[in-house]
Design a protein around this motif. Structure first.
Motif, PDB file in Angstrom:
ATOM      1  N   MET A   1       2.222  24.355 -10.869  1.00  0.00           N
ATOM      2  CA  MET A   1       1.332  23.627 -10.672  1.00  0.00           C
ATOM      3  C   MET A   1      -0.299  23.298 -10.301  1.00  0.00           C
ATOM      4  SD  MET A   1       1.398  21.347  -6.481  1.00  0.00           S
ATOM      5  CE  MET A   1       1.222  22.834  -6.319  1.00  0.00           C
ATOM      6  N   THR A   3      -3.196  24.047  -8.247  1.00  0.00           N
ATOM      7  CA  THR A   3      -4.072  23.901  -7.385  1.00  0.00           C
ATOM      8  C   THR A   3      -5.326  23.739  -6.367  1.00  0.00           C
ATOM      9  OG1 THR A   3      -2.056  26.446  -7.049  1.00  0.00           O
ATOM     10  CG2 THR A   3      -3.872  25.501  -4.436  1.00  0.00           C
ATOM     11  N   LYS A   4      -5.732  22.946  -6.033  1.00  0.00           N
ATOM     12  CA  LYS A   4      -7.061  22.357  -6.046  1.00  0.00           C
ATOM     13  C   LYS A   4      -7.953  24.116  -5.539  1.00  0.00           C
ATOM     14  CE  LYS A   4      -7.696  17.440  -4.601  1.00  0.00           C
ATOM     15  NZ  LYS A   4      -6.431  16.838  -3.566  1.00  0.00           N
ATOM     16  N   THR A   7     -13.462  23.142  -0.964  1.00  0.00           N
ATOM     17  CA  THR A   7     -12.738  21.987   0.600  1.00  0.00           C
ATOM     18  C   THR A   7     -12.642  21.431   0.531  1.00  0.00           C
ATOM     19  OG1 THR A   7     -14.785  22.328   0.945  1.00  0.00           O
ATOM     20  CG2 THR A   7     -13.909  24.321   0.948  1.00  0.00           C
ATOM     21  N   PRO A   8     -11.813  20.054   1.941  1.00  0.00           N
ATOM     22  CA  PRO A   8     -12.197  19.428   2.033  1.00  0.00           C
ATOM     23  C   PRO A   8     -13.197  19.186   1.799  1.00  0.00           C
ATOM     24  CG  PRO A   8     -10.300  20.014   3.574  1.00  0.00           C
ATOM     25  CD  PRO A   8     -10.923  21.056   2.096  1.00  0.00           C
TER      26      PRO A   8
ATOM     27  N   GLU B  47      -8.177  23.797   5.175  1.00  0.00           N
ATOM     28  CA  GLU B  47      -8.408  23.694   3.658  1.00  0.00           C
ATOM     29  C   GLU B  47      -7.212  22.434   3.085  1.00  0.00           C
ATOM     30  OE1 GLU B  47      -9.127  25.823   1.351  1.00  0.00           O
ATOM     31  OE2 GLU B  47      -9.984  28.366   2.011  1.00  0.00           O
ATOM     32  N   PHE B  48      -7.109  22.737   2.382  1.00  0.00           N
ATOM     33  CA  PHE B  48      -6.507  21.583   1.715  1.00  0.00           C
ATOM     34  C   PHE B  48      -5.109  21.925   1.813  1.00  0.00           C
ATOM     35  CE2 PHE B  48      -9.827  18.888  -1.035  1.00  0.00           C
ATOM     36  CZ  PHE B  48      -8.833  18.133  -0.192  1.00  0.00           C
ATOM     37  N   GLU B  50      -1.860  22.355   0.406  1.00  0.00           N
ATOM     38  CA  GLU B  50      -1.517  22.514  -1.631  1.00  0.00           C
ATOM     39  C   GLU B  50      -2.564  24.530  -1.074  1.00  0.00           C
ATOM     40  OE1 GLU B  50      -3.303  21.164  -4.608  1.00  0.00           O
ATOM     41  OE2 GLU B  50      -3.546  19.130  -3.370  1.00  0.00           O
ATOM     42  N   THR B  51      -3.335  24.712  -1.152  1.00  0.00           N
ATOM     43  CA  THR B  51      -4.209  25.665  -1.891  1.00  0.00           C
ATOM     44  C   THR B  51      -3.576  26.741  -0.755  1.00  0.00           C
ATOM     45  OG1 THR B  51      -6.025  24.647  -1.371  1.00  0.00           O
ATOM     46  CG2 THR B  51      -6.512  26.976  -1.185  1.00  0.00           C
TER      47      THR B  51
END
Lengths: 404, 404
Positions: A1, A3-4, A7-8, B47-48, B50-51
């Protein structure tokens, strides 16, 4: 997967060059506040949600609120005023008046847009527990002192007294607060919406606009003169409104000449700050700085340059031609560091000098010393000024006194 | 509705006296890190989710995670290593090696207990992007330099190389990490649980305990000697394990003699920090300080006293007998402040002198100047030392040079 790797939206990282300039600004402000007897306070980032609710009016929907694993409703700090009120109520042994400053992040679920973020540092200083106008005057004097400490020259603290608005509705006050955005016509339109005809609304606006300074404003200005604050640094402005409902006395707004981004700070006197926490009759006065805007203007006006701030905290880097030279650098670095000079040694021994210079340039390190076999033998070190390319051969003690 | 006047369990406020001591410690550490070329980095508190997920093993359940208004899963910063990895991956223009320090709060849904909090400041410094042992040596040297800057004398950096544990299971390594808590017997019991008999387990433990320093440890120690780090400040300890899985090379732990609260810092070298963010083969090394423990020990050892730190940032308060005297104080205060002396004016004009002195004592302000009619006429000001009660009549310029 995957990962982003971001930051949001509305959240930021501050990379070293920006972070160290911001640290410089905040440190100057801290030192200014302390000069006037304000002491630091830090509060918990997380509060019980009920501590924050019912305090911010319609803005309340912007609070970051969630349920923790124990089923408690908790919320992220939204401002520093409500936590200050909680602290003053919670710790009865605090000195009164309580003079504190606070420099912490707050979180607001705003619509992110230019200059508006979901996480930002607030810088507040307040005196709580006295109604004496000296406190108001010291707040304004501290604000002026702080702005000068940052290198600002042309700025004004606009001052008004909320009593100028006696009889006006909160909606009208909020419309006045937007005067610079919506113009006189916009304000008059709002007043009309409350049942006045055009002539009445115009007369009402004119009455506000032509108000004389109140007794309290006069008292403040006398004290500011006593504090030797230059007269061009403050001015009475009867149309100054401030959005927040809780101000009850003098109000302040800090404007920088030539900056169109709005005021860089504001505040005022509020009564009964702690009533909701069970401690009645506590009056306070304070100002909050918008650090993102201040930082913006300092960049715009090149104030960082004018106060001689390089954008690297590192003063000198040691470059070298191989492992022996690199190890020789360690001794040189120790001498520089113990003399108080921020020094870096390029760590790898396999990289060409050009590559090492690239690194120094990228970090904007102002000086580089290159160590080769000759330098190790003679102790004459080549000190290169990275901004103009000039190079001098100098002994280490001369370099130290030069860089200090 | 009564509003709760407290923070949730595990969260703290820092009132001025504690906050200013903490600020002093953090500032000393920042300056130490900068001396060695580390620059500040700040990352977003949010943070997201998932990070952060999939990075902390079984600790993952302690992450503060929630859904925001836009339906995004977001999480509060849990440590500063994963955000560092994200930043290094996200900003390819950063210099390499990237030397940064970071001083920010992290949040963990821990069971609150003595010395364990849900919000605490982490202090990390790392060099990312080089495998050269100079980076490891500089990390250790910086740690030693920082501890000395705080006034610590008797402390040791324990050093080990993870390769000493080749062939041991993660469970056994974690048992070794608890050696001081569970003793040799406890560790041997754990090894037996993995299918060894008592004799084998004992032999295995003995093998670890008697390991010789590896080549990398030798290289580190040579460099530390070159950095002139005193030999009693570091030691090889083959039983040092460190709990976290991601260390792959040298590991470090910082112990203060006579402090039973555990290590005050630790770290090591990790490979492939950024692989999960799509940037492979980035090796780094760093140490993290436990600031709450360091602050504890400094209090225990009276280090704040020994470095002459008063617990008020304010140096002098001006007391007075009425409004005229209070206003005369304003001029005196301005002179003191512009000379760089943190000064407070007692604001109210209705409070007795005794009450004003109580306030100064509560804030632990070391000096008070009392202004009455005589002082206003003569300019001979009474400077009172609050710790020994002594009082002298002095002119303002003498007071300034005395307090500076």
């Amino acid at each position: 997967m995957a990962t982003k790797v971001t930051t949001p939206k509305g959240f930021r990282d501050f990379l070293p060059q920006e972070s160290s300039l911001r640290a410089f600004v905040l440190e100057k402000l801290r030192k200014s506040f302390e000069k006037f007897g304000f002491e630091p306070l830090e509060t918990s980032a997380i509060e019980f949600a009920e501590t924050l609710k019912g305090k911010y009016g319609e803005e309340e929907k912007l609070i970051y609120e969630f349920t923790d694993r124990g089923g408690r409703q908790i919320a992220l700090r939204y401002d520093q005023t409500v936590p200050l009120a909680r602290v003053v109520s919670q710790y009865p042994t605090l000195p009164s008046p309580f003079k504190r400053y606070q420099v912490q992040p707050v979180w607001r679920a705003e619509n992110p847009q230019k200059g508006r973020f979901r996480e930002f540092i607030q810088v507040d200083f307040d005196t709580v527990g006295t109604e004496n106008c000296l406190a108001d005057a010291e707040i304004v004097t501290t604000a002026v002192f702080s702005m000068k400490a940052l290198g600002f020259k042309d700025f004004t603290v606009r001052v008004n007294d909320r009593s100028v608005f006696d009889g006006l509705s909160p909606e009208t006050i909020r419309a006045l607060d937007k005067l610079q955005k919506i113009g006189e016509t916009g304000v008059i339109e709002q007043i009309k919406r409350e049942g006045y005809d055009t002539a009445q609304a115009k007369a009402l606006f004119k009455r506000v606009k032509n108000s004389s300074p109140t007794k309290r404003v006069g008292e403040l200005f006398d004290l500011l003169e006593n504090f030797k604050v230059e007269k061009d640094k403050y001015a009475f402005d009867p149309t100054l409104a401030r959005g927040l409902d809780y101000y009850t006395g003098l109000i302040f707004e800090l404007e920088i000449e030539g900056y169109s981004g709005g005021s860089v700070g504001g505040g005022g006197r509020y009564d009964d700050l702690t009533g909701i926490f069970g401690l009645p009759n506590v009056s306070g006065v304070g100002i909050s700085f918008g650090i993102d805007r201040i930082f913006d203007v300092m960049n715009e006006l090149n104030l960082f340059d004018s106060i001689g701030l390089t954008t690297s905290t590192t003063k000198v880097m040691l470059a070298h031609f191989g492992e022996d030279e690199r190890n020789y650098c360690i001794g040189i670095a120790s001498q520089l560091r113990y003399a108080g000079i921020n020094t870096e040694i390029y760590p790898d021994v396999t990289k060409k000098i050009a590559k090492q210079f690239d690194y120094a340039n990228k970090k904007q390190i102002p000086f580089v010393i290159v160590i080769g076999g000759d330098e190790m033998k003679s102790g004459d070190l080549a000190l290169k000024n990275m901004s103009n390319g000039e190079q001098e051969k100098l002994k280490i003690d001369v370099i130290i006194s030069k860089l200090k």
